[in-house]
Every structure is written in structure tokens, then in C-alpha cells.
Design a protein around this motif. Structure first.
Motif, PDB file in Angstrom:
ATOM      1  N   HIS A  51     -11.263  -7.743   0.850  1.00 19.72           N
ATOM      2  CA  HIS A  51      -9.889  -7.321   0.422  1.00 19.72           C
ATOM      3  C   HIS A  51      -9.914  -6.065   0.041  1.00 19.72           C
ATOM      4  CE1 HIS A  51      -9.705 -11.874   0.182  1.00 19.72           C
ATOM      5  NE2 HIS A  51      -8.353 -11.651   0.427  1.00 19.72           N
ATOM      6  N   ALA A  52     -10.812  -5.418  -0.609  1.00 17.30           N
ATOM      7  CA  ALA A  52     -10.743  -3.989  -0.903  1.00 17.30           C
ATOM      8  C   ALA A  52     -10.821  -3.171   0.376  1.00 17.30           C
ATOM      9  CB  ALA A  52     -12.020  -3.691  -1.854  1.00 17.30           C
ATOM     10  N   SER A 105      -2.240   1.507  -4.785  1.00 15.86           N
ATOM     11  CA  SER A 105      -3.880   1.799  -4.154  1.00 15.86           C
ATOM     12  C   SER A 105      -4.477   0.498  -3.950  1.00 15.86           C
ATOM     13  CB  SER A 105      -4.444   2.794  -4.891  1.00 15.86           C
ATOM     14  OG  SER A 105      -4.988   2.268  -6.273  1.00 15.86           O
ATOM     15  N   TRP A 106      -5.430   0.493  -3.112  1.00 21.38           N
ATOM     16  CA  TRP A 106      -6.290  -0.458  -2.625  1.00 21.38           C
ATOM     17  C   TRP A 106      -6.866  -1.331  -3.875  1.00 21.38           C
ATOM     18  CZ3 TRP A 106     -11.147  -1.323  -4.316  1.00 21.38           C
ATOM     19  CH2 TRP A 106     -11.960   0.121  -4.706  1.00 21.38           C
ATOM     20  N   ASP A 107      -7.251  -0.668  -4.985  1.00 16.53           N
ATOM     21  CA  ASP A 107      -7.951  -1.163  -6.270  1.00 16.53           C
ATOM     22  C   ASP A 107      -6.808  -1.756  -6.960  1.00 16.53           C
ATOM     23  OD1 ASP A 107      -7.454   1.693  -6.292  1.00 16.53           O
ATOM     24  OD2 ASP A 107      -7.523   1.510  -8.630  1.00 16.53           O
ATOM     25  N   ILE A 132       0.831  -1.242   0.159  1.00 20.83           N
ATOM     26  CA  ILE A 132      -0.041   0.046   0.156  1.00 20.83           C
ATOM     27  C   ILE A 132       0.707   1.285  -0.010  1.00 20.83           C
ATOM     28  CG2 ILE A 132      -0.352   0.466   2.372  1.00 20.83           C
ATOM     29  CD1 ILE A 132      -3.136   0.302  -0.109  1.00 20.83           C
ATOM     30  N   GLU A 179      -4.092   2.014   4.432  1.00 20.32           N
ATOM     31  CA  GLU A 179      -3.935   3.397   4.205  1.00 20.32           C
ATOM     32  C   GLU A 179      -3.898   4.324   5.644  1.00 20.32           C
ATOM     33  OE1 GLU A 179      -5.935   4.977   1.009  1.00 20.32           O
ATOM     34  OE2 GLU A 179      -5.397   3.222  -0.449  1.00 20.32           O
ATOM     35  N   THR A 204      -5.889  -5.034  -5.100  1.00 20.37           N
ATOM     36  CA  THR A 204      -6.784  -6.047  -5.109  1.00 20.37           C
ATOM     37  C   THR A 204      -6.902  -6.722  -6.517  1.00 20.37           C
ATOM     38  OG1 THR A 204      -8.410  -4.848  -3.378  1.00 20.37           O
ATOM     39  CG2 THR A 204      -9.261  -6.631  -4.703  1.00 20.37           C
ATOM     40  N   PHE A 219      -7.327  -3.309   2.185  1.00 23.10           N
ATOM     41  CA  PHE A 219      -6.362  -2.548   1.695  1.00 23.10           C
ATOM     42  C   PHE A 219      -6.497  -0.984   1.989  1.00 23.10           C
ATOM     43  CE2 PHE A 219      -5.301  -6.107  -1.447  1.00 23.10           C
ATOM     44  CZ  PHE A 219      -3.965  -6.299  -0.741  1.00 23.10           C
ATOM     45  N   MET A 220      -7.810  -0.742   2.029  1.00 24.09           N
ATOM     46  CA  MET A 220      -8.069   0.768   2.224  1.00 24.09           C
ATOM     47  C   MET A 220      -7.880   1.048   3.730  1.00 24.09           C
ATOM     48  SD  MET A 220     -11.841   1.146   0.685  1.00 24.09           S
ATOM     49  CE  MET A 220     -12.277   0.799  -0.991  1.00 24.09           C
TER      50      MET A 220
END
Length: 299
Positions: free
Chosen positions: A86-87, A36-38, A32, A94, A41, A90-91
């Protein structure tokens, strides 16, 4: 030997699964920093799909089609457990540390047991309540470093809220997967979830066009992505699905109480952080809760 393996089957499945999964909190935090999260993923499940799809096509080519009602459940499970969890995971990284994220993840067994009791009618008696309480008390010791007075002033930031939303997604995934686990192989259920996640993110990836950022990512980031795809996704989740099929949602998800302790241990190895007495005591409580829950025969 077979009887011994059968007796400890739940442990043999879920201990490697939680170790592999715990590593994702460290590698996710590394990834991260650059992506980015997207992007994380998408790459994670693109690679995971490329690994598992050929295996499923070879092994399950006669059983690929889902019944209509089952298809809805598998799609919902994929939305919650693969894309949603998972999205959001990861968010959250941050905003909060890997350890804090893992600590919130430890509430998954409680949430899963409650949902499973309501939706699936799984047994939720005094013994299970006691097991969850013992294990979660170990988590509280870890969160507060042995000073429970800290809970009076506990506050949550946006990262905590996002991670707890991820926990809800994982709990729903476990319960939904259990509803179809007896009809389809674990690998088939995972494959549908992986592909669904990739398909959902393709339009966004096209619009965003992050190809330069992805290609310029460091070797450390790429190794982190590969680890998450191979170990935390394919291997860990296959073991989890097998456990869900044969041991139920509540027993399986209780093992995720181990995650904070493993993450703290990995942090000590890679970040040179100390392993305190409180952490050791917390480990005993968590392991005790997992063991008590594993002895419950009705599920």
C-alpha cells in the motif's frame, strides 16, 4: 443450491473483492492530490484496524496468540502485503495514472503463480500457463490499445517501477498468507497486518506531525479514505483471505487480471472516458483466462 454455491464459490468471493479493490485506484488517485503516501496509508489502516479489531477480539479471543514460527510468517506477510504494497501503491499514484497502475497490478497473478510454484509447490502445468497467457494477452491489448507494435518502444518511468515493486509485495503476501491460512482465520491474519502497518507509521507520523494537513483535507478526500478502509481493505481483503485459504494463491490472484478493466469502467463513469472495442475484447480474454484457471483442480 449448496452444490451450486460451492461450485462457484471462488467467483462469489473474488469478483466482489476485485471490484472493491479496483475502486481504490480511483479513490487513491483522489486522495493523493491532497495527502502524501504515508498519510493515506496510516489513515486507511487506522480506520480499518478500528473496524476489524473489535470483531476479531470478540470472535477470536481464544486464538489470538500465534505460534512462534507462524508469527514470523504473519509479520512478513504484513510487511509485504499491507505496509509494503500500500505504501508503494500510493507512491506510484504520484507519478502514473490510476489506469496504468491497475494495468501493472494485472501482472500479479503471473508473479504469484511463479512464486507459489517455487515456494509452495503449487501446480503450474500447461493449462495454467495457457490461462495466464490468455488473460495477460487481454491486458496487453488494453495497454497498447490493440497495437502490439507499441511494445517495441515501451518505456517505464519511476512510477511504473514503484508499482511493479508493489506487485512483488502483493505476490509475496499471497504466498506467505497461504502458508498460515489453514491455521488461523482470515480476519486474524488481516488484523495483525493492519496493526503492524499502523505501528510502523506511528513514529514517522509523530515526527512529521501532519495533523493540520489531515484535518484540512476535503470531504472528497475523507470519503476516499473511508472507502479504501472499509471496502478496499476490510471487505475486499477478507474475501481474498478466505479465497486464499480454500482455493490457493494462484487461483485467487488470477482474478486481479480483472482490475484494469474495472478501473477503466470506473474511469468511464466518473471521468466520462469512452469504453472502446479494444477494451471489450480485452475483457473477453481476461475473463477467459480467469475461467480456465478456475477449472484447474490441482493447486
Amino acid at each position: 443450491m449448496k452444490k451450486l454455491l460451492k461450485k462457484y464459490e471462488l467467483f462469489l468471493l473474488m469478483i466482489p473483492a476485485v471490484f472493491f479493490g479496483a475502486g481504490a485506484f480511483i479513490t487513491g488517485k483522489i486522495g493523493i492530490l491532497e495527502l502524501s503516501w504515508d498519510e493515506l496509508t496510516f489513515l486507511r489502516f487506522l480506520i480499518a484496524s478500528a473496524i476489524i479489531l473489535p470483531l476479531v477480539l470478540k470472535k477470536e479471543h481464544k486464538n489470538l496468540k500465534l505460534k512462534k514460527n507462524d508469527a514470523y510468517i504473519v509479520i512478513l506477510a504484513g510487511l509485504f502485503g499491507m505496509f509494503g504494497y500500500h505504501a508503494l501503491f500510493f507512491m506510484s499514484l504520484e507519478y502514473i495514472t490510476a489506469i496504468n497502475s491497475a494495468l501493472l497490478m494485472a501482472t500479479t497473478p503471473m508473479v504469484t503463480s511463479i512464486i507459489a510454484a517455487v515456494v509452495l509447490g503449487e501446480y503450474f502445468g500447461i493449462k495454467r500457463i495457457f490461462a495466464v497467457f490468455i488473460a495477460f494477452f487481454g491486458v496487453l491489448l488494453t495497454i497498447t490499445n490493440g497495437n502490439l507494435e507499441v511494445l517495441k518502444n515501451l518505456s517505464f518511468n519511476i512510477g511504473d517501477v514503484i508499482m511493479f515493486s508493489a506487485v512483488l509485495c502483493m505476490a509475496l503476501y499471497a504466498v506467505l498468507s497461504k502458508k498460515v491460512a489453514q491455521k488461523y482465520s482470515p480476519s486474524l491474519i488481516l488484523t495483525y497486518g493492519y496493526i503492524l502497518t499502523v505501528v510502523l507509521l506511528i513514529p514517522y507520523m509523530i515526527l512529521k506531525n501532519p495533523i493540520n494537513v489531515i484535518l484540512n483535507a476535503s470531504l472528497e478526500t475523507w470519503l476516499s479514505i473511508i472507502y479504501m478502509a472499509v471496502f478496499a481493505s476490510v471487505l475486499a481483503q477478507l474475501l481474498q483471505q478466505i479465497s486464499l485459504k480454500y482455493h490457493g494463491a494462484s487461483k485467487t490472484m488470477l482474478f486481479y487480471q480483472f482490475v484494469p478493466i474495472i478501473v477503466i469502467g470506473l474511469s468511464a463513469i466518473f471521468l466520462k472516458e469512452p469504453f472502446t472495442k479494444i477494451t471489450a475484447i480485452s475483457t473477453l480474454f481476461i475473463m477467459g483466462g480467469v475461467y480456465i484457471n478456475s477449472t484447474i483442480k490441482r493447486d
